[in-house]
Design a protein around this motif. Structure first.
Motif, PDB file in Angstrom:
ATOM      1  N   PHE A  66      41.721  37.393  46.888  1.00 16.10           N
ATOM      2  CA  PHE A  66      42.776  37.476  45.875  1.00 16.10           C
ATOM      3  C   PHE A  66      43.933  36.588  46.242  1.00 16.10           C
ATOM      4  CE2 PHE A  66      44.315  40.421  48.981  1.00 16.10           C
ATOM      5  CZ  PHE A  66      45.696  40.406  48.866  1.00 16.10           C
ATOM      6  N   SER A  88      45.941  33.771  47.933  1.00 18.51           N
ATOM      7  CA  SER A  88      46.743  33.313  46.796  1.00 18.51           C
ATOM      8  C   SER A  88      48.197  33.012  47.113  1.00 18.51           C
ATOM      9  CB  SER A  88      46.687  34.354  45.675  1.00 18.51           C
ATOM     10  OG  SER A  88      47.436  35.507  46.051  1.00 18.51           O
ATOM     11  N   ASP A  98      40.059  42.704  51.826  1.00 18.07           N
ATOM     12  CA  ASP A  98      40.641  41.815  50.837  1.00 18.07           C
ATOM     13  C   ASP A  98      41.156  40.600  51.589  1.00 18.07           C
ATOM     14  OD1 ASP A  98      40.210  43.406  48.582  1.00 18.07           O
ATOM     15  OD2 ASP A  98      42.159  44.387  48.739  1.00 18.07           O
ATOM     16  N   ASP A 130      36.818  41.104  48.592  1.00 18.05           N
ATOM     17  CA  ASP A 130      37.502  40.395  47.520  1.00 18.05           C
ATOM     18  C   ASP A 130      38.365  39.277  48.094  1.00 18.05           C
ATOM     19  OD1 ASP A 130      36.507  42.125  45.547  1.00 18.05           O
ATOM     20  OD2 ASP A 130      38.195  43.497  45.773  1.00 18.05           O
ATOM     21  N   VAL A 149      42.598  30.866  45.089  1.00 20.05           N
ATOM     22  CA  VAL A 149      41.511  31.846  45.202  1.00 20.05           C
ATOM     23  C   VAL A 149      40.171  31.152  45.000  1.00 20.05           C
ATOM     24  CG1 VAL A 149      40.451  33.853  44.074  1.00 20.05           C
ATOM     25  CG2 VAL A 149      42.906  33.863  44.628  1.00 20.05           C
ATOM     26  N   SER A 189      39.904  38.996  36.454  1.00 12.83           N
ATOM     27  CA  SER A 189      41.057  38.292  35.901  1.00 12.83           C
ATOM     28  C   SER A 189      41.646  39.109  34.772  1.00 12.83           C
ATOM     29  CB  SER A 189      40.625  36.915  35.385  1.00 12.83           C
ATOM     30  OG  SER A 189      41.723  36.246  34.822  1.00 12.83           O
ATOM     31  N   ASP A 217      43.428  37.558  51.497  1.00 10.31           N
ATOM     32  CA  ASP A 217      44.582  37.084  50.728  1.00 10.31           C
ATOM     33  C   ASP A 217      44.695  35.573  50.860  1.00 10.31           C
ATOM     34  OD1 ASP A 217      47.008  36.515  49.562  1.00 10.31           O
ATOM     35  OD2 ASP A 217      48.150  37.979  50.716  1.00 10.31           O
ATOM     36  N   HIS A 232      46.991  39.013  37.521  1.00 11.32           N
ATOM     37  CA  HIS A 232      46.097  39.174  38.669  1.00 11.32           C
ATOM     38  C   HIS A 232      44.878  38.275  38.516  1.00 11.32           C
ATOM     39  CE1 HIS A 232      44.121  41.166  42.009  1.00 11.32           C
ATOM     40  NE2 HIS A 232      43.064  41.355  41.267  1.00 11.32           N
ATOM     41  N   TYR A 233      44.417  37.728  39.657  1.00 16.13           N
ATOM     42  CA  TYR A 233      43.185  36.940  39.679  1.00 16.13           C
ATOM     43  C   TYR A 233      42.531  37.141  41.033  1.00 16.13           C
ATOM     44  CZ  TYR A 233      39.864  33.187  38.959  1.00 16.13           C
ATOM     45  OH  TYR A 233      38.706  32.469  38.787  1.00 16.13           O
ATOM     46  N   ALA A 234      41.255  37.491  41.026  1.00 26.09           N
ATOM     47  CA  ALA A 234      40.519  37.703  42.269  1.00 26.09           C
ATOM     48  C   ALA A 234      39.056  37.357  42.048  1.00 26.09           C
ATOM     49  CB  ALA A 234      40.644  39.153  42.732  1.00 26.09           C
TER      50      ALA A 234
END
Length: 147
Positions: free
Chosen positions: A147, A92, A88, A145, A106, A125, A90, A131-133
């Motif tokens: 995010f 965001s 993942d 991902d 993102v 989403s 990160d 949350h948004y990825a």
């Protein structure tokens, strides 16, 4: 006490994937071990056969020394199923940042990674989850991902 570890990613060709992930994670190619002119010289000292040398950069490290070393291990078989775990990325800033700002960050990172060779597979989403990825794959099809 934390445990040091190396992440190993199987691949068809090491160098392009190592260079992709170095750019994606802001890592750098791992330095050649002391006393050796090249990684091939180091691998020769370990007894690696000549026909397995010449793969170029096959490992990357965090220049700050905080993240794990990542080694790209060439294997003969192609990826055939979904990863059992994935990275993942990160981008965001976390849930303390407003959702719209996280979404913009993102999207900017997903766009940057796509320009490096990643493929966007879907957007995740859930407004009610705050949350948004963006789900993506690297140049060899490994899922990750943003995010």
């Amino acid at each position: 006490m934390t445990v040091r570890f190396q992440l190993t990613i199987d691949c068809a060709v090491a160098e392009p994937l190592a260079r992709f992930w170095a750019e994606a994670l802001h890592y750098v190619p791992a330095p050649v071990p002391d006393g050796f002119a090249s990684w091939d010289d180091f691998y020769r000292s370990l007894g690696v056969p000549e026909d397995e040398l010449g793969g170029g950069t096959d490992s990357i490290v965090d220049p700050r020394g905080e993240g794990p070393r990542i080694w790209f291990q060439v294997v003969p078989e192609a990826k055939s199923v979904k990863n059992r775990f994935h990275l993942d990325v990160d981008a965001s800033g976390g849930r303390s940042v407003p959702l719209e700002v996280r979404r913009e960050r993102v999207e900017a990172e997903a766009t940057r990674l796509a320009a490096l060779g990643a493929t966007r597979t879907r957007t995740v989403s859930e407004e009610w989850l705050d949350h948004y990825a963006v789900a993506m794959t690297d140049p060899e099809g490994n899922e990750f991902d943003v995010f």
